[in-house]
Design an enzyme around this catalytic site. Structure first.
Site, PDB file in Angstrom:
ATOM      1  N   THR A 194      -7.499  11.825 -17.469  1.00 23.95           N
ATOM      2  CA  THR A 194      -8.828  12.108 -16.919  1.00 23.95           C
ATOM      3  C   THR A 194      -9.819  10.989 -17.217  1.00 23.95           C
ATOM      4  O   THR A 194     -10.956  11.042 -16.759  1.00 23.95           O
ATOM      5  CB  THR A 194      -9.413  13.422 -17.489  1.00 23.95           C
ATOM      6  N   GLU A 253      -9.920   9.233 -29.537  1.00 26.11           N
ATOM      7  CA  GLU A 253     -11.121  10.073 -29.468  1.00 26.11           C
ATOM      8  C   GLU A 253     -12.085   9.881 -30.646  1.00 26.11           C
ATOM      9  O   GLU A 253     -13.229   9.481 -30.457  1.00 26.11           O
ATOM     10  CB  GLU A 253     -10.739  11.557 -29.329  1.00 26.11           C
ATOM     11  N   ASN A 275     -10.886   1.996 -18.729  1.00 26.56           N
ATOM     12  CA  ASN A 275     -10.588   2.370 -20.114  1.00 26.56           C
ATOM     13  C   ASN A 275      -9.087   2.273 -20.397  1.00 26.56           C
ATOM     14  O   ASN A 275      -8.664   1.811 -21.469  1.00 26.56           O
ATOM     15  CB  ASN A 275     -11.064   3.796 -20.400  1.00 26.56           C
ATOM     16  N   ASP A 283      -0.043  11.327 -20.825  1.00 26.37           N
ATOM     17  CA  ASP A 283      -1.491  11.397 -21.013  1.00 26.37           C
ATOM     18  C   ASP A 283      -1.894  10.165 -21.845  1.00 26.37           C
ATOM     19  O   ASP A 283      -1.048   9.555 -22.508  1.00 26.37           O
ATOM     20  CB  ASP A 283      -1.828  12.694 -21.762  1.00 26.37           C
ATOM     21  N   ASP A 328      -5.531   9.577 -23.719  1.00 23.44           N
ATOM     22  CA  ASP A 328      -6.377   9.808 -24.906  1.00 23.44           C
ATOM     23  C   ASP A 328      -5.763  10.847 -25.835  1.00 23.44           C
ATOM     24  O   ASP A 328      -5.520  11.989 -25.437  1.00 23.44           O
ATOM     25  CB  ASP A 328      -7.776  10.243 -24.458  1.00 23.44           C
ATOM     26  N   GLU A 380     -18.734  15.073 -17.997  1.00 28.83           N
ATOM     27  CA  GLU A 380     -18.822  16.541 -18.086  1.00 28.83           C
ATOM     28  C   GLU A 380     -19.186  16.967 -19.512  1.00 28.83           C
ATOM     29  O   GLU A 380     -19.949  17.904 -19.731  1.00 28.83           O
ATOM     30  CB  GLU A 380     -17.480  17.166 -17.672  1.00 28.83           C
ATOM     31  N   GLY A 405     -13.318  15.044 -19.787  1.00 26.03           N
ATOM     32  CA  GLY A 405     -14.184  14.135 -19.022  1.00 26.03           C
ATOM     33  C   GLY A 405     -15.460  13.865 -19.788  1.00 26.03           C
ATOM     34  O   GLY A 405     -16.171  14.785 -20.197  1.00 26.03           O
ATOM     35  N   GLY A 406     -15.752  12.572 -20.015  1.00 30.52           N
ATOM     36  CA  GLY A 406     -16.925  12.197 -20.801  1.00 30.52           C
ATOM     37  C   GLY A 406     -18.232  12.602 -20.139  1.00 30.52           C
ATOM     38  O   GLY A 406     -19.162  13.064 -20.814  1.00 30.52           O
TER      39      GLY A 406
HETATM   40  C1  XBP Z   1      -9.396  12.855 -22.314  1.00 28.50           C
HETATM   41  C2  XBP Z   1     -10.773  13.154 -22.164  1.00 28.50           C
HETATM   42  C3  XBP Z   1     -11.637  12.084 -21.795  1.00 28.50           C
HETATM   43  C4  XBP Z   1     -11.981  11.077 -22.865  1.00 28.50           C
HETATM   44  C5  XBP Z   1     -13.064  10.176 -22.359  1.00 28.50           C
HETATM   45  O1  XBP Z   1      -8.696  13.818 -21.585  1.00 28.50           O
HETATM   46  O2  XBP Z   1     -11.197  14.269 -22.271  1.00 28.50           O
HETATM   47  O3  XBP Z   1     -12.809  12.680 -21.383  1.00 28.50           O
HETATM   48  O4  XBP Z   1     -12.478  11.717 -24.005  1.00 28.50           O
HETATM   49  O5  XBP Z   1     -12.955   9.974 -21.005  1.00 28.50           O
HETATM   50  P1  XBP Z   1      -7.121  13.725 -21.407  1.00 28.50           P
HETATM   51  P2  XBP Z   1     -14.159   9.505 -20.095  1.00 28.50           P
HETATM   52  O6  XBP Z   1      -6.596  13.014 -22.607  1.00 28.50           O
HETATM   53  O7  XBP Z   1      -6.641  15.135 -21.398  1.00 28.50           O
HETATM   54  O8  XBP Z   1      -6.849  13.044 -20.107  1.00 28.50           O
HETATM   55  O9  XBP Z   1     -13.743   8.181 -19.591  1.00 28.50           O
HETATM   56  O10 XBP Z   1     -14.267  10.536 -19.003  1.00 28.50           O
HETATM   57  O11 XBP Z   1     -15.393   9.450 -20.908  1.00 28.50           O
END
Ligand code: XBP
Length: 245
Positions: free
Chosen positions: A122, A17, A127, A8, A10, A54, A51-52
């Site tokens: 996700t 985060e 990024n 994973d 993030d 969402e 998901g940002g």
């Molecule tokens: C990470 C997340 C992401 C990030 C931001 O999930 O929840 O939404 O905060 O991503 P994981 P976006 O680590 O479980 O994959 O690019 O969607 O904003």
């Protein structure tokens, strides 16, 4: 036999985060003249939504000043998310976001011993690229045999889609892989794909319960360094236990 380690991004590979995505969301709100700000505590609650985009839609449900129709809210969330990602890859990551302790070492050990590396996240590809370019250098992509992001896997964790796609690309059976995750939704996604999962608790999930995990640590050096040997020993112990359930 351990053939792949699937990461994973993030919270797991780097603490992105609190001081990364959250800060970039706030810059996006400000850039559109919105008074909304996500403080550290509020953002922790929102991390239950992966998901940002969402996450933005979810948060708007509780905001009386959010647009009244679903169409308008979706349009606003799309624009905010686009801006957030631009700030994240530009301003926020410009200062460099370090890898969490032990990540680089375990990745290097995998490469030395022929264990394939994958990514299952996700977040979006740009990024991931910005983060890993800064942390591992411009050639980071060559280190990984599979990189599955939001673009290929629209069903967000805890849905297992992203892990299933990673396994396919790695040509690896779930029992021959280990996933590395930091959060309950990630653990649930990897587990639903049948992959034994090491949890390296991130800042926001220090007190999470991760009963289904292969093992749980605070980072990959604490309470002990997580080497490939240790992963293999955990797997040997875990597989018979799982089979007898
Ligand atoms: C990470 C997340 C992401 C990030 C931001 O999930 O929840 O939404 O905060 O991503 P994981 P976006 O680590 O479980 O994959 O690019 O969607 O904003």
């Amino acid at each position: 036999m351990l053939r792949c380690v699937i990461w994973d991004i993030d919270g797991t590979v780097a603490e992105t985060e609190r001081d990364g995505h959250r800060v970039a969301f706030n810059l996006a709100f400000a850039s559109l003249g919105l008074p909304w700000r996500w403080d550290i505590e509020h953002y922790g609650g929102l991390l239950g939504v992966t998901g940002g985009y969402e996450r933005l839609l979810f948060d708007m449900q509780a905001r009386p000043d959010a647009p009244p129709t679903a169409d308008e809210r979706e349009g606003l969330a799309r624009e905010l998310h686009r801006r957030k990602n631009r700030y994240y890859t530009g301003e926020v990551l410009a200062g460099g976001m370090p890898l969490r302790p032990g990540v680089r070492e375990l990745m290097d050990e995998c490469a030395e011993q022929g264990v394939k590396l994958g990514i299952a996240t996700t977040t979006g590809r740009a990024n991931v690229d910005a983060l890993l370019r800064g942390a591992l250098g411009a050639g980071w992509r060559a280190r990984f045999d599979a990189v599955v992001c939001a673009e290929e896997a629209p069903l967000k964790k805890p849905h297992p889609q992203v892990y299933r796609l990673a396994l396919q690309q790695l040509e690896c059976a779930p029992g021959d892989a280990v996933a590395v995750e930091d959060a309950p939704n990630g653990l649930a996604a990897a587990q639903a794909a049948g992959i034994p999962t090491l949890v390296t608790r991130s800042l926001y999930f220090r007190n999470g319960t991760f009963d289904a995990a292969l093992a749980v640590c605070d980072d990959l050096t604490w309470p002990q360094r997580v080497s490939l040997d240790l992963l293999r020993r955990w797997l040997q112990r875990w597989q018979p236990a799982m089979a007898s359930r």
